[in-house]
Design an enzyme around this catalytic site. Structure first.
Site, PDB file in Angstrom:
ATOM      1  N   ALA A 126     -47.255  14.982   1.392  1.00 13.90           N
ATOM      2  CA  ALA A 126     -46.165  14.156   1.927  1.00 13.90           C
ATOM      3  C   ALA A 126     -44.967  15.008   2.328  1.00 13.90           C
ATOM      4  O   ALA A 126     -44.062  15.249   1.531  1.00 13.90           O
ATOM      5  CB  ALA A 126     -45.763  13.109   0.892  1.00 13.90           C
ATOM      6  N   GLY A 131     -37.285  11.024  10.307  1.00 20.87           N
ATOM      7  CA  GLY A 131     -36.367  11.905  11.028  1.00 20.87           C
ATOM      8  C   GLY A 131     -36.747  13.371  10.969  1.00 20.87           C
ATOM      9  O   GLY A 131     -35.968  14.235  11.358  1.00 20.87           O
ATOM     10  N   TRP A 166     -46.146   8.633   8.069  1.00 19.50           N
ATOM     11  CA  TRP A 166     -47.396   9.211   8.599  1.00 19.50           C
ATOM     12  C   TRP A 166     -48.052  10.123   7.569  1.00 19.50           C
ATOM     13  O   TRP A 166     -48.445  11.251   7.878  1.00 19.50           O
ATOM     14  CB  TRP A 166     -47.169   9.994   9.905  1.00 19.50           C
ATOM     15  CG  TRP A 166     -46.533   9.175  10.949  1.00 19.50           C
ATOM     16  CD1 TRP A 166     -47.070   8.090  11.574  1.00 19.50           C
ATOM     17  CD2 TRP A 166     -45.220   9.336  11.497  1.00 19.50           C
ATOM     18  NE1 TRP A 166     -46.169   7.570  12.467  1.00 19.50           N
ATOM     19  CE2 TRP A 166     -45.026   8.316  12.430  1.00 19.50           C
ATOM     20  CE3 TRP A 166     -44.192  10.258  11.276  1.00 19.50           C
ATOM     21  CZ2 TRP A 166     -43.854   8.179  13.144  1.00 19.50           C
ATOM     22  CZ3 TRP A 166     -43.028  10.126  11.982  1.00 19.50           C
ATOM     23  CH2 TRP A 166     -42.868   9.102  12.908  1.00 19.50           C
ATOM     24  N   ASP A 247     -50.323  27.204   6.704  1.00 14.83           N
ATOM     25  CA  ASP A 247     -50.914  28.462   7.198  1.00 14.83           C
ATOM     26  C   ASP A 247     -52.428  28.476   6.982  1.00 14.83           C
ATOM     27  O   ASP A 247     -53.186  28.924   7.827  1.00 14.83           O
ATOM     28  CB  ASP A 247     -50.330  29.677   6.441  1.00 14.83           C
ATOM     29  CG  ASP A 247     -48.947  30.032   6.941  1.00 14.83           C
ATOM     30  OD1 ASP A 247     -48.539  29.513   7.988  1.00 14.83           O
ATOM     31  OD2 ASP A 247     -48.270  30.823   6.245  1.00 14.83           O
ATOM     32  N   ARG A 275     -80.319  11.030  32.281  1.00 12.57           N
ATOM     33  CA  ARG A 275     -79.837  10.028  33.236  1.00 12.57           C
ATOM     34  C   ARG A 275     -80.260  10.399  34.665  1.00 12.57           C
ATOM     35  O   ARG A 275     -79.960  11.499  35.152  1.00 12.57           O
ATOM     36  CB  ARG A 275     -78.302   9.967  33.149  1.00 12.57           C
ATOM     37  CG  ARG A 275     -77.640   9.096  34.181  1.00 12.57           C
ATOM     38  CD  ARG A 275     -77.910   7.636  33.926  1.00 12.57           C
ATOM     39  NE  ARG A 275     -77.082   6.799  34.787  1.00 12.57           N
ATOM     40  CZ  ARG A 275     -77.308   5.506  34.979  1.00 12.57           C
ATOM     41  NH1 ARG A 275     -78.332   4.904  34.375  1.00 12.57           N
ATOM     42  NH2 ARG A 275     -76.530   4.805  35.751  1.00 12.57           N
ATOM     43  N   GLU A 378     -49.727  18.885  12.119  1.00 14.08           N
ATOM     44  CA  GLU A 378     -49.726  20.275  11.618  1.00 14.08           C
ATOM     45  C   GLU A 378     -49.221  21.253  12.684  1.00 14.08           C
ATOM     46  O   GLU A 378     -49.762  22.341  12.838  1.00 14.08           O
ATOM     47  CB  GLU A 378     -51.111  20.654  11.070  1.00 14.08           C
ATOM     48  CG  GLU A 378     -51.436  19.826   9.839  1.00 14.08           C
ATOM     49  CD  GLU A 378     -52.681  20.239   9.107  1.00 14.08           C
ATOM     50  OE1 GLU A 378     -52.946  21.452   9.015  1.00 14.08           O
ATOM     51  OE2 GLU A 378     -53.381  19.336   8.613  1.00 14.08           O
TER      52      GLU A 378
HETATM   53  C1  LIG Z   1     -53.152  11.208  12.342  1.00 13.27           C
HETATM   54  C2  LIG Z   1     -51.932  11.863  11.739  1.00 13.27           C
HETATM   55  C3  LIG Z   1     -51.972  12.267  10.414  1.00 13.27           C
HETATM   56  C4  LIG Z   1     -50.842  12.842   9.821  1.00 13.27           C
HETATM   57  N1  LIG Z   1     -50.890  13.194   8.494  1.00 13.27           N
HETATM   58  C5  LIG Z   1     -49.784  13.730   7.898  1.00 13.27           C
HETATM   59  C6  LIG Z   1     -49.797  14.054   6.508  1.00 13.27           C
HETATM   60  O1  LIG Z   1     -50.814  13.885   5.819  1.00 13.27           O
HETATM   61  N2  LIG Z   1     -48.670  14.544   5.937  1.00 13.27           N
HETATM   62  C7  LIG Z   1     -47.529  14.745   6.659  1.00 13.27           C
HETATM   63  O2  LIG Z   1     -46.550  15.208   6.080  1.00 13.27           O
HETATM   64  N3  LIG Z   1     -47.475  14.446   7.990  1.00 13.27           N
HETATM   65  C8  LIG Z   1     -48.578  13.936   8.625  1.00 13.27           C
HETATM   66  N4  LIG Z   1     -48.539  13.592   9.963  1.00 13.27           N
HETATM   67  C9  LIG Z   1     -47.287  13.727  10.695  1.00 13.27           C
HETATM   68  C10 LIG Z   1     -47.289  14.945  11.602  1.00 13.27           C
HETATM   69  O3  LIG Z   1     -47.196  16.103  10.853  1.00 13.27           O
HETATM   70  C11 LIG Z   1     -46.136  14.783  12.621  1.00 13.27           C
HETATM   71  O4  LIG Z   1     -46.506  13.755  13.500  1.00 13.27           O
HETATM   72  C12 LIG Z   1     -45.890  16.076  13.389  1.00 13.27           C
HETATM   73  O5  LIG Z   1     -45.275  17.034  12.568  1.00 13.27           O
HETATM   74  C13 LIG Z   1     -45.012  15.848  14.613  1.00 13.27           C
HETATM   75  O6  LIG Z   1     -43.846  15.167  14.242  1.00 13.27           O
HETATM   76  P1  LIG Z   1     -43.397  13.857  15.039  1.00 13.27           P
HETATM   77  O7  LIG Z   1     -44.574  12.972  15.191  1.00 13.27           O
HETATM   78  O8  LIG Z   1     -42.188  13.325  14.378  1.00 13.27           O
HETATM   79  O9  LIG Z   1     -43.019  14.363  16.485  1.00 13.27           O
HETATM   80  P2  LIG Z   1     -41.674  15.087  16.927  1.00 13.27           P
HETATM   81  O10 LIG Z   1     -41.302  16.159  15.989  1.00 13.27           O
HETATM   82  O11 LIG Z   1     -40.660  14.054  17.242  1.00 13.27           O
HETATM   83  O12 LIG Z   1     -42.147  15.772  18.274  1.00 13.27           O
HETATM   84  C14 LIG Z   1     -42.531  14.986  19.411  1.00 13.27           C
HETATM   85  C15 LIG Z   1     -42.940  15.915  20.511  1.00 13.27           C
HETATM   86  O13 LIG Z   1     -41.828  16.724  20.896  1.00 13.27           O
HETATM   87  C16 LIG Z   1     -42.277  17.975  21.329  1.00 13.27           C
HETATM   88  N5  LIG Z   1     -41.696  19.036  20.498  1.00 13.27           N
HETATM   89  C17 LIG Z   1     -41.357  18.969  19.201  1.00 13.27           C
HETATM   90  N6  LIG Z   1     -40.886  20.154  18.766  1.00 13.27           N
HETATM   91  C18 LIG Z   1     -40.937  20.999  19.804  1.00 13.27           C
HETATM   92  C19 LIG Z   1     -40.605  22.359  19.990  1.00 13.27           C
HETATM   93  N7  LIG Z   1     -40.114  23.118  18.981  1.00 13.27           N
HETATM   94  N8  LIG Z   1     -40.780  22.905  21.234  1.00 13.27           N
HETATM   95  C20 LIG Z   1     -41.275  22.151  22.240  1.00 13.27           C
HETATM   96  N9  LIG Z   1     -41.623  20.868  22.119  1.00 13.27           N
HETATM   97  C21 LIG Z   1     -41.457  20.287  20.921  1.00 13.27           C
HETATM   98  C22 LIG Z   1     -43.818  17.964  21.195  1.00 13.27           C
HETATM   99  O14 LIG Z   1     -44.403  17.558  22.408  1.00 13.27           O
HETATM  100  C23 LIG Z   1     -44.043  16.907  20.143  1.00 13.27           C
HETATM  101  O15 LIG Z   1     -45.346  16.352  20.202  1.00 13.27           O
HETATM  102  C24 LIG Z   1     -49.662  13.031  10.587  1.00 13.27           C
HETATM  103  C25 LIG Z   1     -49.643  12.631  11.929  1.00 13.27           C
HETATM  104  C26 LIG Z   1     -50.757  12.053  12.505  1.00 13.27           C
HETATM  105  C27 LIG Z   1     -50.698  11.632  13.946  1.00 13.27           C
END
Ligand SMILES: Cc1cc2nc3c(=O)[nH]c(=O)nc-3n(C[C@H](O)[C@H](O)[C@H](O)COP(=O)(O)OP(=O)(O)OC[C@H]3O[C@@H](n4cnc5c(N)ncnc54)[C@H](O)[C@@H]3O)c2cc1C
Length: 394
Positions: A126, A131, A166, A247, A275, A378
Site C-alpha cells: 500500500a 494525491g 488502487w 527495483d 483461417r 510500478e
Molecule cells: C491495476 C493496478 C494495480 C495497482 N496496484 C497497486 C498496488 O498494489 N499498490 C500501490 O501502491 N499502487 C498500485 N497501483 C497504483 C499505481 O502504482 C499508480 O497508478 C501509478 O503509480 C501511477 O499513478 P497515478 O495513477 O496516480 O498516475 P499519475 O501519477 O497521475 O500519472 C498520470 C500520467 O502522467 C504521466 N506522468 C506522470 N509522471 C510523469 C513523469 N515524471 N514524466 C512524464 N510523464 C509523467 C504518465 O503518462 C502517467 O501515466 C495500481 C494501479 C493499477 C492500474
C-alpha cells in the site's frame, strides 16, 4: 532450444515447462477469469493451490531472506502464458510481502512467512494515494505519534490516518505493507514502512471496479494504531523499503508482459494458419506474415531485455554499477520495452483474429483488457523513460 549467453539453460527451460503444466492442470480450473464479478475478488483457493505447489515459496528463497529476480521473472512469464489471473495472484503476494522479507524483523517474518508462502494469508503493498501516484514521495498518510498506540512493546507508537488508493488485494488482504509519514520532512524523507494486519481497529476499505478483473481497492485509515514492533526497517527509511521492492519487481512486470505477448503471438500464429480467406490461409498474405514476424521479434527482444535486467539484479543483489547497464537502467528499459511491446502484440493479435477476438470470454478479449495496466503501474512508461535518460547521462 540452443543454449547461448542469451538463452535459458536446460534446467531453467524445464522449470518453465513444469510451471506451465502445473498452471494448465491445477490452476486454470480454479481461475475465475470467465466470471468478471468473481475475478474482482481475491481467489483464495487459487492462491492456496499455488502454495501447495510450492510456487509461492519460490518467491521467498533463503528462508525468506533473499530474492531471485530471474526466478521471479520465469515464474511470472510462465504463468502469464497460461493464466493471467494466477500470474497476478502470485505477483501481488510477492509485492505485498517483499518489504517484510527485505526489511522485517525475525518476529515479523516468523509470524507471517509460513502463512503467506502457503497462500493462507493474503498480502498487499500500500504505497499509492489519491494525491501520490507516480510521485509516490508526495504521500500524505499521516503517522501521528501516540504513546497509547504502542501495541505490546510499551515504548510508544503512532496512529495512521488518511487514505490509500488502487491497492491490489485490498480490502480483502490479511496484511498490508503501508508507507506513512512519521516525520515533518517532505518528500522521501520522513516516510516509514509498517506491517499492518488487516484486523487493526480503524482500518476499512472498499473494492474498485477496473477494466480487467483485478482484486483492487481503496483503504481508509482512521487512527489505526501501530507500534515499534510493526515498523519495517528503520523509522524514516520507508521510502527506500518501497523503492527496493519496486527495483526487484520492475523487470518482472516486463516478464508478465512477455508472457501475455507470447500467448497472443501463439494464438495469432495458429489462427493465421487455420483461417482461410481469398483462397488460402491468412498467413500466406505477406502483410500478415510481416505482422507476425514483427510481433515475434518484439516479444523476443522484450524477453532478452527482461532476462538481462533480472540477471543484473541477481548478480549484485539489487545494487551494482550505475548507468544504463546497471540494474536500475536495465530494469527500466525492460519494463518500458516489454509492456509497450505486449500492447502492440496483443493489439496485433486482435486485428489478425478479426471479430471473434472481441467476443467476451475470448483469450484475446481478456488479454486486450489485461495488457493495459502494466504500462501505468510500478512506474508509468514516461517515468521509465526519465529513469533511462538519467542513467544514460551518468
Ligand atoms: C491495476 C493496478 C494495480 C495497482 N496496484 C497497486 C498496488 O498494489 N499498490 C500501490 O501502491 N499502487 C498500485 N497501483 C497504483 C499505481 O502504482 C499508480 O497508478 C501509478 O503509480 C501511477 O499513478 P497515478 O495513477 O496516480 O498516475 P499519475 O501519477 O497521475 O500519472 C498520470 C500520467 O502522467 C504521466 N506522468 C506522470 N509522471 C510523469 C513523469 N515524471 N514524466 C512524464 N510523464 C509523467 C504518465 O503518462 C502517467 O501515466 C495500481 C494501479 C493499477 C492500474
Amino acid at each position: 532450444m540452443a543454449t547461448t549467453a542469451f538463452a535459458l539453460d536446460e534446467e531453467q527451460q524445464r522449470f518453465c515447462a513444469r510451471v506451465r503444466e502445473q498452471a494448465v492442470e491445477r490452476l486454470l480450473p480454479l481461475a475465475h477469469q470467465d466470471d468478471p464479478a468473481l475475478g474482482e475478488r481475491v481467489n483464495r483457493p487459487l492462491l492456496e493451490e499455488m502454495g501447495q505447489l510450492g510456487l509461492l515459496a519460490r518467491l521467498f528463497p533463503g528462508g525468506g531472506r533473499s530474492a531471485a529476480a530471474l526466478d521471479l521473472c520465469l515464474l511470472r512469464e510462465s504463468l502469464a502464458r497460461v493464466s493471467t489471473e494466477a500470474e497476478t495472484a502470485l505477483a501481488l503476494q510477492g509485492l505485498g510481502f517483499y518489504p517484510v522479507v527485505q526489511s522485517g524483523s525475525e518476529a515479523q517474518l516468523a509470524r507471517w512467512l509460513p502463512e503467506v508462502a502457503s497462500g493462507r494469508a493474503v498480502a498487499a503493498f500500500a504505497l499509492s494515494e489519491p494525491g501520490a501516484g507516480s510521485d509516490a514521495a508526495a504521500l500524505a498518510l499521516e503517522a501521528k505519534p501516540d504513546p497509547e498506540a504502542d501495541g505490546s512493546a510499551g515504548s510508544g507508537g503512532w496512529r495512521l490516518s488518511g487514505e490509500k488508493c488502487w491497492i491490489s488485494n485490498a480490502p480483502e488482504a490479511d496484511l498490508y505493507t503501508v508507507f506513512a509519514r512519521t516525520g515533518p520532512d517532505g518528500g522521501a524523507r520522513g516516510v516509514t514502512a509498517f506491517l499492518v494486519p488487516a484486523d487493526r481497529p480503524g482500518l476499512t476499505g472498499e473494492p474498485l471496479d477496473m477494466i480487467s478483473p483485478h482484486p483492487i481497492g481503496r483503504l481508509r485509515f482512521d487512527g489505526v494504531p501501530v507500534g515499534p514492533q510493526d515498523v519495517l526497517g528503520e523509522i524514516g527509511g520507508g521510502f527506500r523499503v518501497a523503492m527496493r521492492t519496486l527495483d526487484l519487481f520492475r523487470p518482472s512486470v516486463g516478464a508478465f508482459a512477455v508472457g501475455m505477448a507470447q500467448a497472443a503471438l501463439d494464438a495469432a500464429v495458429a489462427h493465421a494458419a487455420a483461417r482461410e480467406a481469398f483462397g488460402g490461409p491468412l498467413r500466406e498474405l505477406q502483410s500478415v506474415g510481416h505482422r507476425l514476424a514483427e510481433m515475434a521479434t518484439r516479444t523476443e527482444a522484450a524477453r532478452l531485455l527482461v532476462y538481462a535486467a533480472a540477471a543484473a539484479y541477481d548478480a549484485n543483489g539489487g545494487t551494482g554499477e550505475a548507468g544504463l547497464h546497471g540494474p536500475t537502467g536495465r530494469a527500466a528499459m525492460a519494463k518500458l520495452f516489454a509492456t509497450e511491446a505486449a500492447q502492440y502484440v496483443v493489439d496485433s493479435a486482435v486485428q489478425l483474429h478479426g471479430a471473434r477476438a472481441l467476443q467476451r470470454g475470448h483469450l484475446l478479449e481478456r488479454l486486450y483488457r489485461e495488457v493495459r495496466a502494466p504500462r501505468i503501474y510500478e512506474g508509468a512508461s514516461e517515468v521509465q523513460l526519465s529513469i533511462i535518460a538519467r542513467e544514460l547521462y551518468r
